[in-house]
Write a protein that holds these residues in place. Structure first.
Motif, PDB file in Angstrom:
ATOM      1  N   GLU A 124     -31.703  16.493   7.799  1.00 26.11           N
ATOM      2  CA  GLU A 124     -31.052  15.435   7.019  1.00 26.11           C
ATOM      3  C   GLU A 124     -32.072  14.332   6.776  1.00 26.11           C
ATOM      4  O   GLU A 124     -32.701  13.833   7.704  1.00 26.11           O
ATOM      5  CB  GLU A 124     -29.853  14.866   7.773  1.00 26.11           C
ATOM      6  N   PHE A 125     -32.248  13.980   5.510  1.00 28.20           N
ATOM      7  CA  PHE A 125     -33.099  12.856   5.136  1.00 28.20           C
ATOM      8  C   PHE A 125     -32.222  11.618   5.170  1.00 28.20           C
ATOM      9  O   PHE A 125     -31.257  11.503   4.422  1.00 28.20           O
ATOM     10  CB  PHE A 125     -33.694  13.084   3.742  1.00 28.20           C
ATOM     11  N   ILE A 126     -32.519  10.696   6.075  1.00 24.34           N
ATOM     12  CA  ILE A 126     -31.698   9.500   6.241  1.00 24.34           C
ATOM     13  C   ILE A 126     -31.998   8.484   5.141  1.00 24.34           C
ATOM     14  O   ILE A 126     -31.109   7.815   4.642  1.00 24.34           O
ATOM     15  CB  ILE A 126     -31.923   8.863   7.633  1.00 24.34           C
ATOM     16  N   GLY A 127     -33.264   8.357   4.772  1.00 19.19           N
ATOM     17  CA  GLY A 127     -33.652   7.436   3.712  1.00 19.19           C
ATOM     18  C   GLY A 127     -34.950   6.739   4.037  1.00 19.19           C
ATOM     19  O   GLY A 127     -35.640   7.088   5.000  1.00 19.19           O
ATOM     20  N   THR A 128     -35.272   5.770   3.214  1.00 17.54           N
ATOM     21  CA  THR A 128     -36.481   4.979   3.406  1.00 17.54           C
ATOM     22  C   THR A 128     -36.113   3.515   3.530  1.00 17.54           C
ATOM     23  O   THR A 128     -35.012   3.101   3.168  1.00 17.54           O
ATOM     24  CB  THR A 128     -37.476   5.153   2.239  1.00 17.54           C
ATOM     25  N   ASN A 129     -37.055   2.735   4.038  1.00 15.78           N
ATOM     26  CA  ASN A 129     -36.867   1.301   4.210  1.00 15.78           C
ATOM     27  C   ASN A 129     -38.239   0.663   4.038  1.00 15.78           C
ATOM     28  O   ASN A 129     -39.247   1.248   4.451  1.00 15.78           O
ATOM     29  CB  ASN A 129     -36.301   1.023   5.611  1.00 15.78           C
ATOM     30  N   PRO A 130     -38.303  -0.546   3.466  1.00 18.47           N
ATOM     31  CA  PRO A 130     -39.601  -1.203   3.300  1.00 18.47           C
ATOM     32  C   PRO A 130     -40.321  -1.476   4.614  1.00 18.47           C
ATOM     33  O   PRO A 130     -41.524  -1.748   4.617  1.00 18.47           O
ATOM     34  CB  PRO A 130     -39.269  -2.511   2.594  1.00 18.47           C
ATOM     35  N   GLY A 131     -39.618  -1.391   5.732  1.00 21.05           N
ATOM     36  CA  GLY A 131     -40.246  -1.614   7.027  1.00 21.05           C
ATOM     37  C   GLY A 131     -40.246  -3.081   7.405  1.00 21.05           C
ATOM     38  O   GLY A 131     -39.640  -3.912   6.754  1.00 21.05           O
ATOM     39  N   MET A 132     -40.966  -3.386   8.468  1.00 23.17           N
ATOM     40  CA  MET A 132     -40.988  -4.756   8.997  1.00 23.17           C
ATOM     41  C   MET A 132     -42.419  -5.281   9.013  1.00 23.17           C
ATOM     42  O   MET A 132     -42.941  -5.673  10.040  1.00 23.17           O
ATOM     43  CB  MET A 132     -40.376  -4.773  10.398  1.00 23.17           C
ATOM     44  N   GLY A 133     -43.064  -5.225   7.859  1.00 21.28           N
ATOM     45  CA  GLY A 133     -44.403  -5.772   7.737  1.00 21.28           C
ATOM     46  C   GLY A 133     -45.523  -4.794   8.008  1.00 21.28           C
ATOM     47  O   GLY A 133     -46.692  -5.143   7.886  1.00 21.28           O
ATOM     48  N   ALA A 178     -40.997   8.013  10.236  1.00 21.37           N
ATOM     49  CA  ALA A 178     -42.370   8.219   9.786  1.00 21.37           C
ATOM     50  C   ALA A 178     -42.824   7.006   8.978  1.00 21.37           C
ATOM     51  O   ALA A 178     -42.052   6.442   8.199  1.00 21.37           O
ATOM     52  CB  ALA A 178     -42.473   9.480   8.942  1.00 21.37           C
ATOM     53  N   LEU A 179     -44.083   6.630   9.176  1.00 22.32           N
ATOM     54  CA  LEU A 179     -44.672   5.455   8.533  1.00 22.32           C
ATOM     55  C   LEU A 179     -45.618   5.898   7.438  1.00 22.32           C
ATOM     56  O   LEU A 179     -46.519   6.713   7.674  1.00 22.32           O
ATOM     57  CB  LEU A 179     -45.420   4.630   9.575  1.00 22.32           C
TER      58      LEU A 179
END
Length: 182
Positions: A124-133, A178-179
């Motif tokens: 399952e691909f949960i999604g992406t997020n811009p991250g925290m810097g 994953a980053l």
């Protein structure tokens, strides 16, 4: 608060973040309960080509097995089970990704204790997020049920009442963050 977005992964290399990821397992114990554990030392990459084709490569330091019981973990590292002295690393290399409804099937070759078998993870691909810097992150959850005997883990300890101390089926669960690499 920004929620995860459900967009496709952008092209490039994504490194699995072991600090925010877990590789866990469970196996039947004494026919009535389950032992759960993790592998605490692992790494991997997800590579997405410009056309959107994804591939995965990962390694697990098998000696990093952790069931919260040092005596059991020592036995798991021994020749009866993982034989980590001879086979210190398990590997996964993907061979393809298929869409199955709103989920994915991640096909690949898994090598453990010197034996390679084709496996398919329910992904399952949960999604992406811009991250925290530190850059964009992506999240995944996956699982697969393996037969330990397919990988040469043939330890048998029969119980007086029937059955065995350890079941044959092992459920592997992955929670991966994953980053995106610059």
């Amino acid at each position: 608060m920004t929620a995860a977005t459900d967009t496709a992964l952008t092209a490039g290399t994504w490194a699995i973040d072991p600090v925010h990821s877990t590789i866990g397992f469970s196996i039947r114990h004494l026919m009535v309960s389950k032992v759960r554990g993790t592998f605490d030392d692992f790494s991997g990459t997800i590579t997405v080509s410009d056309d959107g084709t994804a591939s995965v490569a990962a390694e697990i330091a098998v000696a990093s097995v952790n069931t919260r019981n040092e005596q059991r973990d020592t036995h798991l590292r021994a020749a009866d089970f993982f034989d980590t002295e001879k086979f210190p690393v398990a590997t996964f290399t993907s061979t393809g990704v298929r869409t199955e409804g709103n989920r994915y099937a991640l096909d690949g070759e898994f090598t453990l204790k010197g034996r390679t078998q084709p496996i398919t993870l329910d992904l399952e691909f949960i999604g992406t997020n811009p991250g925290m810097g530190h850059g964009e992150v992506a999240g995944f959850e996956a699982s697969v049920v393996l037969n330990r005997k397919d990988f040469g883990i043939d330890f048998e300890a029969p119980l007086e009442t029937g059955g065995t101390v350890v079941g044959d089926k092992v459920t592997i669960t992955l929670e991966i963050e994953a980053l995106k690499q610059a």
